[in-house]
Design an enzyme around this catalytic site. Structure first.
Site, PDB file in Angstrom:
ATOM      1  N   ASP A   9      38.505  47.282  35.266  1.00 53.51           N
ATOM      2  CA  ASP A   9      37.575  46.289  34.729  1.00 53.51           C
ATOM      3  C   ASP A   9      36.127  46.773  34.720  1.00 53.51           C
ATOM      4  O   ASP A   9      35.423  46.620  33.728  1.00 53.51           O
ATOM      5  CB  ASP A   9      37.667  44.979  35.522  1.00 53.51           C
ATOM      6  N   ARG A  67      30.622  40.774  50.090  1.00 55.79           N
ATOM      7  CA  ARG A  67      29.919  40.403  48.856  1.00 55.79           C
ATOM      8  C   ARG A  67      28.430  40.127  49.035  1.00 55.79           C
ATOM      9  O   ARG A  67      27.625  40.594  48.227  1.00 55.79           O
ATOM     10  CB  ARG A  67      30.627  39.237  48.144  1.00 55.79           C
ATOM     11  N   ASP A 127      34.882  35.622  44.678  1.00 57.65           N
ATOM     12  CA  ASP A 127      33.881  36.688  44.717  1.00 57.65           C
ATOM     13  C   ASP A 127      32.733  36.444  43.733  1.00 57.65           C
ATOM     14  O   ASP A 127      31.583  36.730  44.026  1.00 57.65           O
ATOM     15  CB  ASP A 127      34.542  38.044  44.447  1.00 57.65           C
ATOM     16  N   SER A 157      46.500  43.403  42.950  1.00 59.10           N
ATOM     17  CA  SER A 157      45.047  43.518  42.916  1.00 59.10           C
ATOM     18  C   SER A 157      44.594  43.707  44.364  1.00 59.10           C
ATOM     19  O   SER A 157      44.980  42.953  45.255  1.00 59.10           O
ATOM     20  CB  SER A 157      44.458  42.238  42.321  1.00 59.10           C
TER      21      SER A 157
HETATM   22  N1  ARG Z   1      41.021  35.680  48.760  1.00 64.44           N
HETATM   23  C1  ARG Z   1      40.191  36.634  49.392  1.00 64.44           C
HETATM   24  C2  ARG Z   1      38.770  36.157  49.382  1.00 64.44           C
HETATM   25  O1  ARG Z   1      38.462  35.270  48.672  1.00 64.44           O
HETATM   26  C3  ARG Z   1      40.345  38.014  48.820  1.00 64.44           C
HETATM   27  C4  ARG Z   1      39.684  38.265  47.521  1.00 64.44           C
HETATM   28  C5  ARG Z   1      39.995  39.623  47.006  1.00 64.44           C
HETATM   29  N2  ARG Z   1      39.072  40.005  45.992  1.00 64.44           N
HETATM   30  C6  ARG Z   1      39.332  40.879  45.008  1.00 64.44           C
HETATM   31  N3  ARG Z   1      38.381  41.135  44.172  1.00 64.44           N
HETATM   32  N4  ARG Z   1      40.480  41.461  44.894  1.00 64.44           N
HETATM   33  O2  ARG Z   1      37.946  36.642  50.090  1.00 64.44           O
END
Ligand code: ARG
Length: 415
Positions: A14, A94, A123, A174
């Site tokens: 992406d 983040r 995120d 992912s």
């Molecule tokens: N559900 C988790 C969170 O909100 C993991 C998110 C994973 N993010 C990703 N871009 N694959 O923190």
């Protein structure tokens, strides 16, 4: 000259497509920034790839030390677990990434920051809220939230623009990794009834394949921060990495969570967090020895608020400062060593000691040396139970709906 955008670049599909897409759709020059939070990668290859696709500049920022000091350790001191399960690995990275991107954007005179998040996850919330808090004038672009391409279409776009497709694209999952853990989503994991396939895991072995012999480790904390492992003083990064390996080898730290996302979705998330799970458990054990009952009760409430705040993207809030001030203050005497047994998927606390321990053997013992004044209990219990006794006489025992009403009529008659 075109205006500039700073893109949070992971090297994945992406964000690679985003480099081209931002140039074409927004006519922006792209500066790719890859932030290293302990997600082992060939960083020079990632950097080169961004340049090959067309970024005017590509930087790698080593943020591991900042991540450990300002994000992981405060979360550990709080025992922050979202919904009692998730140690918040991705969620903690983040706000730090946002801060570092804002720094680069200001330095480069960029007018926008871009990231690869879709419109369904947490995120995007964490990035956008943090960037808005730190640099409200900065424009935020989230290509994957805008472009409306399916995964196949994104791959086709990459092919038609000569963007190398990463090998990880063949992975059905992912994935997001950092020192504090790995988040795994999508593919077979979306069926909450299906046991996660073994190939979803790379940091941990399954418990049945873990060694048949337990391993004992000792973790020393100073004011709530782990400073040594098996007697050897280690910096935070090394200590966490080493524990990820050791505990992972024993199958510790797999988490299977139906999680409530900020955007209202329930999602099935799998995590591997061997060090986080082991350290939080050890830290809690030391706290039970060094904090009072009231401190422990109150701190649990703070931990839950703190975990929610981190998960919900509110890192740069005054509430964070308030809560972390409390957490830090609570750690003044959380110093000592915890002994753990790692065995077949479990880390169990088997010993703890502290120079500031509140455990007093002469009060606790039933053997010789007992200094607890048992005769004081009599008067204490009289006063402690006084309100219950008073109320029971007037209200409970006589009333039809009182505690005795659960008894059958026959039993009541006998009474
Ligand atoms: N559900 C988790 C969170 O909100 C993991 C998110 C994973 N993010 C990703 N871009 N694959 O923190």
């Amino acid at each position: 000259m075109a205006e500039k955008v700073v893109l949070a670049y992971s090297g994945g599909l992406d964000t690679s497509v985003a480099i081209k897409w931002l140039q074409k759709n927004y006519k922006l020059d792209v500066i790719a920034v890859n932030i290293d939070v302990g997600n082992e990668k060939d960083f020079s290859a990632v950097r080169q790839k961004a340049l090959d696709i067309g970024a005017i500049k590509a930087e790698v920022v080593d943020a591991k030390e900042l991540f450990v000091k300002y994000f992981i350790f405060p979360a550990l001191q709080a025992n922050a677990l979202y919904e009692g399960q998730y140690p918040l690995a991705t969620a903690l990275t983040r706000p730090l990434m946002a801060k570092l991107m804002v720094d680069v954007a200001i330095e480069e005179g960029a007018s926008a920051i871009a990231h690869g998040c879709t419109g369904k996850g947490n995120d995007q919330v964490r990035f956008d809220v943090s960037i808005n808090a730190l640099a409200p004038e900065m424009k935020i672009i989230a290509p994957a939230r805008e472009w409306g391409m399916t995964r196949e279409e994104t791959i086709a776009y990459a092919k038609s623009h000569n963007i190398p497709i990463p090998v990880t694209v063949s992975s059905p999952y992912s994935i997001d990794e950092c020192l504090w853990g790995k988040s795994i989503e999508c593919g077979a994991l979306e069926d909450p009834w299906a046991e996660p396939p073994e190939d979803a895991f790379t940091w941990t072995v399954s418990a049945d394949r873990a060694p048949d012999k337990p391993q004992y480790i000792e973790i020393e904390f100073q004011e709530g921060i782990p400073v040594s492992l098996d007697g050897q003083a280690l910096d935070g990064i090394t200590l966490i990495s080493r524990l990820n390996e050791i505990a992972g080898k024993h199958g510790i730290g797999r988490i299977d969570h139906i999680e409530n996302r900020v955007v209202g979705i329930k999602s099935r998330e799998i995590y591997e967090a061997p060090a986080a799970v082991t350290l939080i458990q050890a830290h809690q054990a030391l706290e039970s020895m060094t904090l009072s009952k009231d401190q422990l009760r109150f701190k649990q409430k703070v931990a839950q608020e703190y975990a929610d705040l981190i998960y919900n993207g509110l890192w740069f809030s005054q509430l964070n400062q308030d809560l972390s001030a409390y957490v830090l203050s609570s750690q003044r005497y959380v110093t000592g060593t915890v002994r753990m047994k790692l065995y077949k998927g479990h880390a169990s606390v088997v010993g703890r000691k502290s120079p500031t321990s509140l455990y007093n053997l002469s009060l606790a013992t039933y053997d010789v040396g007992d200094r607890f004044d048992q005769s004081a209990s009599n008067g204490f219990i009289k006063l402690w139970g006084l309100p219950v006794k008073t109320q029971a006489q007037v209200q409970l025992l006589g009333g039809k709906e009182g505690p005795l009403s659960i008894m059958s009529p026959e039993e009541k008659k006998e009474d």
